[in-house]
Scaffold this active site. Structure first.
Site, PDB file in Angstrom:
ATOM      1  N   SER A   1       0.844  -1.184   0.000  1.00 21.66           N
ATOM      2  CA  SER A   1       0.000   0.000   0.000  1.00 21.66           C
ATOM      3  C   SER A   1       0.889   1.246   0.000  1.00 21.66           C
ATOM      4  O   SER A   1       1.690   1.423  -0.907  1.00 21.66           O
ATOM      5  CB  SER A   1      -0.972  -0.038   1.178  1.00 21.66           C
ATOM      6  OG  SER A   1      -1.997   0.904   1.033  1.00 21.66           O
TER       7      SER A   1
ATOM      8  N   ASP B   1      -9.723  -3.518  -5.712  1.00 19.48           N
ATOM      9  CA  ASP B   1      -9.180  -2.670  -4.652  1.00 19.48           C
ATOM     10  C   ASP B   1      -9.696  -1.241  -4.838  1.00 19.48           C
ATOM     11  O   ASP B   1      -9.526  -0.644  -5.898  1.00 19.48           O
ATOM     12  CB  ASP B   1      -7.644  -2.695  -4.724  1.00 19.48           C
ATOM     13  CG  ASP B   1      -6.978  -2.060  -3.514  1.00 19.48           C
ATOM     14  OD1 ASP B   1      -7.650  -1.301  -2.786  1.00 19.48           O
ATOM     15  OD2 ASP B   1      -5.781  -2.311  -3.311  1.00 19.48           O
TER      16      ASP B   1
ATOM     17  N   HIS C   1      -8.411  -4.667  -1.285  1.00 26.38           N
ATOM     18  CA  HIS C   1      -7.139  -4.134  -0.811  1.00 26.38           C
ATOM     19  C   HIS C   1      -6.397  -5.132   0.077  1.00 26.38           C
ATOM     20  O   HIS C   1      -5.167  -5.178   0.084  1.00 26.38           O
ATOM     21  CB  HIS C   1      -7.378  -2.836  -0.045  1.00 26.38           C
ATOM     22  CG  HIS C   1      -6.138  -2.052   0.226  1.00 26.38           C
ATOM     23  ND1 HIS C   1      -5.353  -1.531  -0.772  1.00 26.38           N
ATOM     24  CD2 HIS C   1      -5.535  -1.705   1.404  1.00 26.38           C
ATOM     25  CE1 HIS C   1      -4.326  -0.876  -0.245  1.00 26.38           C
ATOM     26  NE2 HIS C   1      -4.417  -0.971   1.074  1.00 26.38           N
TER      27      HIS C   1
END
Length: 710
Positions: free
Chosen positions: A562, A649, A681
């Site tokens: 991320s 995501d 995600h």
């Protein structure tokens, strides 16, 4: 190039070639030609075909690792007690707990009645023993049947124990359908609320559900009140926040006295309270928002008076704790825990007789018990040099024991009950690790690297003792980093990580600036126009580990996900020579493109973290100088790169790593893309699927480190 290398190149399968379709983006007088922005068209069959071709290519390139992936999966599975039960948590007249069953992907939510109202000792449950009076509340395997993806975003039982609500996401896009079940009859109630955010809950009297919905940019912006048995179209809007920088959430205090509606950006917060027995009334603000001021309030009763304990940073960089009358929150403040530079107050939980204060000092999480009468904070102590601790599973207002979660790199996840009268820690359960795991065979330590500006950066390490002390001779090393949103990477145990450690790999975490490990200033020094510190800190940590004999560049792999994936992309451009490989999970590698577009999910909210390049030319230039996609280099040899993403995501769109990999290939990098076609995600759903996904990543990592056959 050697003859062997040339032969390998000739036999290597060819990667997918995406046809460039240049599009020009212009901001602040700067024109950028983007050759792969067309990947953003998720509904375009050509885009899906390209992602599927990438998956096929990645599978072909890693086919030689199939056996290793299988072994790692079997190792994870073999160390896990697949049929197990959690430690029961008391709420009302029931013990609530979860079951996992061998062969089943998802957990099962259960409860059993208390033996008596005085019963605070959780029953010791065994998979082989029937639990008297057990009720199956929700079987995730049943609910997931027919869906490739399944995730719960809300799960709550009404205070009287008669109803259950749960929110289901079957796509990975974090939009949840709330359903309600009558637990006395087992029947589904007609109440169904679609397209909600996570975190819905019952009102204390069980008549209402409070939930939030999101706007087109996936921002939770509205709090709603649904009365059971009435049409969703009649739901009452309790609160709406129009400012696109703020997220909104809501929940009831542990005392059940108030509904708290909280909203916050990265740097500013505001809370409103509403009497729980008058939910159709008007909320009242605790403290009106002020730019740059963050706070959170908890209700308690002290000397018969309703009060709010407020943790805030108004003139207190690392926060202080004050007490105010609940009837007049803006009135006189009584300081309870003063601001102490370097001791970052993180949060508090109030109970009838005391409060628990969470804070960080010296890079470690701490817990203290606050005495309402004296204001003294009694800190809990633990023996290990590195550990993580926090409260958990404490729904009751007046418990005689406090449930804690504890663990470290070498100590599996542990559940304690703390006797509040005697301060005795009672071990309730330690995560079983099968196969003869012995924590004494592993060692953890913390070392410090010197950054370019002289700042000392902590690095946490764990390794297996039988391979020798870390730092005595170079070893294969896995360096993890994050460094954003004031998020701290805790020294937590991982079953999957044992597959690395047992092959001689040293696992390390670089606690770089931008995280929260060393206090609020640590975060401030790694965000906005200080963001480059995050990247250079990571490089300096890698250099320290090389210079002090822990590893060598050809035996080190970096990983981040991320926002940590942005770190990976930036590091790949800054110091590609330091790493043999880079593993980037759902990586935020096209940061400038995303943060320039306010129509994309979460962009406006993110301006407080990264800056606003749309309206500020200096921010634009600064972000352009580090955004990985913008800065792919033709003059260097990149390490091997694996990027993992998910089609659904909503936080970091799949298009970012897809574009990045295509651009890396243009300059000759050996880059692979793996895109989960039904996931979000957090990756795939289901524990076995998650184990297989991690086995895939670890097999690639071990192959890069040269220990795949160990």
């Amino acid at each position: 190039m050697s003859p062997a290398d040339a032969s390998a190149d000739r036999t290597r399968p060819l990667p997918p070639v995406a046809s460039p379709q240049p599009r020009v983006r212009s901001h602040h007088g700067d024109d950028i030609e983007d050759r792969y922005e067309w990947f953003r068209a998720k509904e375009d069959g050509a885009v899906i075909a390209h992602l599927e071709a990438e998956n096929a290519y990645t599978q072909e390139r890693t086919a030689h690792l199939d056996e290793l992936r299988g072994r790692i999966f079997d190792e994870i599975k073999g160390r896990t007690l697949e049929t197990d039960l959690s430690v029961p948590v008391r709420r009302g007249h029931w013990w609530y707990y979860g079951r996992t069953v061998e062969g089943s992907q998802y957990g099962i939510h259960c409860r059993a009645p208390l033996a008596s109202d005085d019963d605070w000792t959780p029953p010791v449950l065994s998979p082989d023993t029937e639990v008297p009076g057990e009720q199956i509340l929700l079987d995730g395997n049943v609910e997931a049947d027919g869906h490739e993806f399944f995730s719960l975003g809300s799960f709550e039982i009404s205070n009287d124990g008669t109803r259950m609500l749960y929110g289901v996401d079957s796509a990975g896009d974090e939009r949840y359908l709330i359903r309600v079940r009558d637990l006395t009859t087992g029947e589904q109630l007609p109440d169904e609320i679609p397209d909600t955010f996570a975190g819905a809950g019952f009102s204390p009297d069980g008549r209402f559900i409070v939930y939030t919905t999101v706007d087109d940019a996936w921002r939770p912006d509205t709090v709603w009140l649904h009365e059971l048995g009435t049409p969703v179209s009649d739901d009452v809007r309790l609160f709406h926040e129009p400012d696109e920088r703020f997220w909104v959430g809501a929940g009831f205090t542990r005392s059940d006295r108030y509904l708290v509606i909280g909203l916050g950006s990265s740097i500013t917060s505001e809370e409103w309270i509403l009497d729980a027995d008058d939910l159709r009334g008007e909320p009242r603000v605790v403290w009106p928002r002020r730019e740059g001021i963050e706070y959170e309030a908890e209700h308690a009763v002290v000397d018969g008076e309703d009060v709010l304990f407020i943790l805030h940073n108004d003139g207190a960089l690392d926060f202080e704790l004050v007490r105010v009358p609940a009837s007049d929150p803006s009135g006189e403040r009584t300081t309870v825990v003063p601001h102490r530079p370097g001791q970052r107050l993180l949060g508090m939980s109030t109970f009838r007789d005391l409060a628990v204060v969470a804070y960080r000092r010296g890079g470690l999480a701490r817990l203290g018990l606050l005495d309402y009468a004296t204001g003294d904070v009694d800190e809990l102590s633990f023996d290990e040099p590195l550990y993580a601790v926090g409260g958990g599973g404490n729904p009751e207002w007046a418990p005689p024991v406090l449930r804690l979660g504890y663990g470290s790199f070498v100590t599996p996840a542990t559940v304690y009950d703390l006797d509040l009268a005697t301060r005795e820690l009672m071990l309730r359960k330690r995560q079983p690790v099968l196969g003869g795991y012995d924590p004494e065979r592993y060692e953890q330590a913390r070392v410090w690297a010197r950054a370019q500006d002289g700042t000392q950066i902590p690095i946490s390490l764990v390794w297996k003792r039988s391979f020798g002390e870390a730092g005595i001779a170079p070893r294969p090393l896995h360096l993890y980093g994050y460094g954003s949103y004031e998020h701290s990477i805790e020294p937590a145990f991982s079953v999957a990580r044992l597959s690395e450690l047992d092959r001689g790999v040293v696992f390390a975490v670089a606690h770089v600036r931008g995280g929260g490990e060393m206090g609020r200033q640590w975060y401030e020094d790694g965000k906005l126009l200080n963001k480059r510190n995050t990247f250079t800190d990571f490089v300096d940590c890698a250099l320290h580990l090389v210079d002090h004999g822990y590893t060598t560049p050809d035996r080190m792999v970096a990983e981040g996900g991320s926002a940590g994936g942005l770190l990976m992309g930036a590091v790949a451009n800054l110091a590609p020579e330091l790493f043999a490989g880079i593993l980037a999970d759902v990586p935020f590698v096209d940061a400038l493109t995303t943060i320039l577009d306010p129509s994309l999910p979460l962009t406006v909210i993110e301006w407080d973290e990264w800056g606003d390049p749309l309206h500020d030319a200096d921010v634009y230039a600064y972000m352009k100088s580090y955004s990985p996609y913008e800065n792919v280099r033709a003059d260097v040899a990149y390490p091997r790169i694996l990027a993992v993403t998910s089609l659904n995501d909503t936080r970091v769109l799949y298009v970012e790593p897809a574009k990045w990999v295509a651009r890396l290939r243009e300059v000759g990098a050996d880059a692979l893309l793996k895109c989960e076609m039904v996931a979000g995600h957090g990756g795939v759903s289901g524990r076995y699927n998650a184990w297989r996904e991690r086995a895939f990543e670890l097999a690639w990592l071990l192959d890069v480190l040269g220990v795949a056959d160990a």
